[in-house]
Write a protein that holds these residues in place. Structure first.
Motif, PDB file in Angstrom:
ATOM      1  N   GLU A 190       1.452  59.269   5.285  1.00  0.00           N
ATOM      2  CA  GLU A 190       2.101  59.574   4.009  1.00  0.00           C
ATOM      3  C   GLU A 190       1.415  60.710   3.260  1.00  0.00           C
ATOM      4  N   ASP A 193       3.274  64.056   2.888  1.00  0.00           N
ATOM      5  CA  ASP A 193       4.475  64.242   2.088  1.00  0.00           C
ATOM      6  C   ASP A 193       4.293  63.997   0.597  1.00  0.00           C
ATOM      7  N   VAL A 194       3.460  63.024   0.239  1.00  0.00           N
ATOM      8  CA  VAL A 194       3.411  62.571  -1.149  1.00  0.00           C
ATOM      9  C   VAL A 194       2.562  63.513  -2.000  1.00  0.00           C
ATOM     10  N   ASN A 195       2.736  63.399  -3.311  1.00  0.00           N
ATOM     11  CA  ASN A 195       2.042  64.303  -4.239  1.00  0.00           C
ATOM     12  C   ASN A 195       0.528  64.174  -4.151  1.00  0.00           C
ATOM     13  N   TYR A 196       0.027  62.933  -4.014  1.00  0.00           N
ATOM     14  CA  TYR A 196      -1.432  62.792  -4.002  1.00  0.00           C
ATOM     15  C   TYR A 196      -2.049  63.409  -2.754  1.00  0.00           C
ATOM     16  N   LYS A 273       6.341  69.229   2.720  1.00  0.00           N
ATOM     17  CA  LYS A 273       6.507  68.048   3.566  1.00  0.00           C
ATOM     18  C   LYS A 273       6.116  68.379   5.003  1.00  0.00           C
ATOM     19  N   ARG A 480      10.736  60.352   3.828  1.00  0.00           N
ATOM     20  CA  ARG A 480       9.439  59.862   4.290  1.00  0.00           C
ATOM     21  C   ARG A 480       9.667  58.609   5.123  1.00  0.00           C
ATOM     22  N   GLU A 490      13.741  59.882  -1.755  1.00  0.00           N
ATOM     23  CA  GLU A 490      13.682  59.933  -3.211  1.00  0.00           C
ATOM     24  C   GLU A 490      14.713  60.953  -3.699  1.00  0.00           C
ATOM     25  N   GLU A 493      13.933  64.505  -2.921  1.00  0.00           N
ATOM     26  CA  GLU A 493      13.961  64.801  -1.494  1.00  0.00           C
ATOM     27  C   GLU A 493      15.386  65.010  -1.001  1.00  0.00           C
TER      28      GLU A 493
END
Length: 508
Positions: A190, A193-196, A273, A480, A490, A493
C-alpha cells in the motif's frame, strides 16, 4: 561450525507454530507479527545472493528477526565462511527468547530489544527484514513523535503521522547500512499508492538506488492471517545515476514473475500510483481527459448505523412509520442483481426488495406532535446509544443524514474480480430517485454534461455503456488492492481514469 541448519529450521518451524498458538490472532495483528514463510524467506535470500558481489563477506542485519526465518535462510543459501556477522533484534521476548536459545551456538547475535531505540552502527551490507506491520492508530502520540524524529535523524526523511511502524523501520535502517549495502524489505504494497507512502517513495528514489519491486499477487496472500498485499523492495545504499531505471514485477515467483517492466526513475517521480506497474505503461500525456472532466464523484453517505437507519418497506409498515420521513436507498452491491435500476411512476427503484433510509430534519418536538410512532423508534435508537456515536453525535438532529442526492450512475467502491466478467467494479445505471450508502461512489454530471443530458436524456444510457467498456486493468491501475484480491476505488482514484471515449460521445 558443522551445524545442520536444515534440522534447526525444522525445529524453528515447530517453535513458530507453538509460539503463535499461545497468542490470539488479534494480539499478533495489533503488534504486526506475521512470520515469513520458510520457502519465501529462502527465495528472498537466493535473490539477495544474486544481487550481492560474488564471494563478498556478508554482514547481515534483521531488525525484526522474530524466530529467525531470514537467518535460517541466510545460513542455508550462503556458504558458512562467507557469513562474517549476523545480528538480529526482537522486541517481543515471547518469540525472541526461544529463538535466541535455538540459534545460540550458530553465531547469531540476537538482541532482545526495540530496534527503533538502538544506537546505529553503519557496518551491515545485507539488511533483510519483514518489519512489524503496526498501523499508525496503534502507535500513541509520544511514540509517533519519537519515531518521526529518530527517522529524520537516520535518513533525513520525515514520515507522515499516518505511516505505519514498518515505514520507520525502513528509514531507521539507513543508519545501519554500509555504503553500497543491499537491502530487501518485505512490506505491505500500500505504500506504493497511499499518501503516507510518498515520503517512503521519495526516500527510495532520492537517497537510495531502488533496484526492484516485486508485488505478490494479492489473491495469493503471503501471510494467511494478514489482510494485506505484500511487496518485496530491493535497494542499495548509494545515490542513483541520472538515467536510473527500476524493475517492477508482479505475480508468479521472484525468479519467474507473471509480469515485468522496467520503468525510468524519472517517470516514477511523477507517478502517484506505483501499483500501476508492471501491468500498465508510463503515462505519456497528463492532459488526457478523465472521468473527473465529466462527473463529480462523491462517496455514498455513511448512515451511522445501517441496521437502524435503513429499513425495508415491510419493516416500515409493520412499525407504522411515516414513509414520507424516508427516502429510497439502493441495497448493497451483493444484493443488487441488476446493473440497471429502473424506476416506477414515483421514482422508486423497481427492485424485489426495496430499502428506505430514515432521513428527517424535524425536531423531536415536531416529530412527537406529528409522528408519535417515529418518536418511539427514535427513542429505541437513543436507548441503544446511537445518538452518542461519532457520526450521529456530529449531526443536528442526530438522526438526520448527509446530503447525497440520487446519482444517475454509481460505481461500486470495493470488490473482488467477478468470476464471469473478471471485473472488480460495476457501473450501475440508476434511473430511480434512490440514494446510495458508502459502499458506492456516486457520479454526478458536471454542468457541461448536465446541460447535454437535458437536451438528450438518452445520452446517460450510452455514457453508462461506455463506462462499462473501461477495462478492468484501467480501473485497477488507479485503485488499490488488499490481501486476498480485494480491490478499492476512492473518489479521487476513479476520477483519474481516462475518459476519451466518454468525451467523444458529448462532442458528437
Amino acid at each position: 561450525m558443522g551445524h545442520s541448519f536444515a534440522a534447526l529450521e525444522e525445529q524453528r518451524l515447530l517453535l513458530q507454530a507453538s509460539l503463535d498458538g499461545l497468542k490470539t490472532q488479534a494480539a499478533r495483528n495489533k503488534l504486526g507479527q506475521f512470520a515469513t514463510p520458510s520457502a519465501l524467506a529462502q527465495e528472498i535470500m537466493r535473490c539477495a545472493a544474486a544481487l550481492m558481489p560474488a564471494g563478498a563477506p556478508v554482514r547481515f542485519l534483521d531488525p525484526a528477526i522474530g524466530t529467525g526465518a531470514f537467518y535460517a535462510a541466510l545460513r542455508t543459501v550462503f556458504p558458512e565462511n562467507q557469513v562474517h556477522e549476523a545480528v538480529g533484534f526482537e522486541v517481543d521476548t515471547h518469540y525472541g527468547q526461544p529463538a535466541r536459545q535455538l540459534w545460540q551456538e550458530t553465531g547469531l547475535d540476537l538482541t532482545l530489544a526495540d530496534f527503533t531505540r538502538q544506537p546505529a552502527s553503519p557496518r551491515f551490507n545485507l539488511v533483510i527484514c519483514n518489519p512489524p506491520y503496526v498501523r499508525h492508530h496503534h502507535l500513541n502520540n509520544d511514540d509517533k513523535a519519537r519515531l518521526q524524529l529518530s527517522t529524520i535523524r537516520a535518513c533525513g526523511t520525515k514520515m507522515s503521522g499516518l505511516a505505519g511502524l514498518y515505514c520507520h523501520f525502513l528509514g531507521l535502517s539507513h543508519a545501519w547500512m554500509a555504503e553500497g549495502g543491499l537491502a530487501g524489505w518485505l512490506i505491505p504494497s500500500e505504500f506504493m499508492d497511499v499518501n503516507y507512502g510518498q515520503a517512503v517513495k521519495r526516500y527510495l528514489l532520492e537517497q537510495m538506488t531502488l533496484l526492484h519491486i516485486h508485488r505478490f499477487d494479492p489473491s495469493d496472500v503471503q501471510f494467511a492471517d494478514a489482510l494485506v498485499s505484500s511487496a518485496l523492495v530491493w535497494f542499495r545504499k548509494t545515490l542513483p545515476s541520472p538515467d536510473h531505471a527500476v524493475t517492477f514485477s508482479f505475480g508468479g515467483s521472484l525468479s519467474a514473475p507473471k509480469l515485468i517492466r522496467v520503468v525510468p526513475a524519472s517517470a516514477l517521480a511523477r507517478e502517484a500510483k506505483w501499483t500501476r506497474f508492471p501491468a500498465t505503461d508510463i503515462r505519456n500525456n497528463d492532459s488526457l481527459p478523465t472521468i473527473a472532466d465529466l462527473f463529480k464523484i462523491r462517496r455514498g453517505l455513511a448512515t451511522g448505523n445501517n441496521n437502524y437507519f435503513i429499513l425495508s418497506n415491510e419493516e416500515i409498515r409493520a412499525r407504522a412509520l411515516p414513509l414520507e420521513c424516508f427516502r429510497p436507498i439502493l441495497p448493497s452491491p451483493r444484493y443488487l442483481t441488476t446493473d440497471i435500476v429502473e424506476a416506477d411512476a414515483m421514482g422508486l427503484p423497481v427492485l424485489e426488495h426495496r430499502l428506505f433510509l430514515l432521513d428527517v430534519r424535524l425536531s423531536e418536538a415536531e416529530i412527537e406532535c406529528r409522528y408519535p410512532r417515529l418518536l418511539a423508534y427514535l427513542e429505541e435508537g437513543k436507548a441503544q446509544g446511537l445518538h452518542e456515536g461519532y457520526l450521529c453525535s456530529h449531526r443536528s438532529p442526530w438522526y438526520s443524514q448527509e446530503n447525497r442526492p440520487p446519482a444517475p450512475i454509481v460505481c461500486t467502491y470495493m470488490g473482488r474480480g467477478d468470476a464471469k466478467s473478471g471485473r472488480s467494479f460495476r457501473f450501475i445505471l440508476n434511473l430511480s430517485q434512490a440514494t446510495v450508502a458508502n459502499v458506492y461512489l456516486a457520479m454526478y454530471p458536471r454542468p457541461p454534461l448536465a446541460q447535454a443530458l437535458k437536451r438528450e436524456p438518452a445520452l446517460i444510457r450510452r455514457l453508462w455503456q461506455v463506462l462499462n467498456q473501461i477495462t478492468p486493468e484501467q480501473l485497477l491501475s488507479e485503485g488499490r488492492v488488499y490481501g486476498g484480491g480485494l480491490h478499492k476505488l476512492e473518489p479521487k482514484e476513479l476520477a483519474k481514469v481516462p475518459a476519451c471515449a466518454l468525451l467523444s460521445l458529448i462532442s458528437n
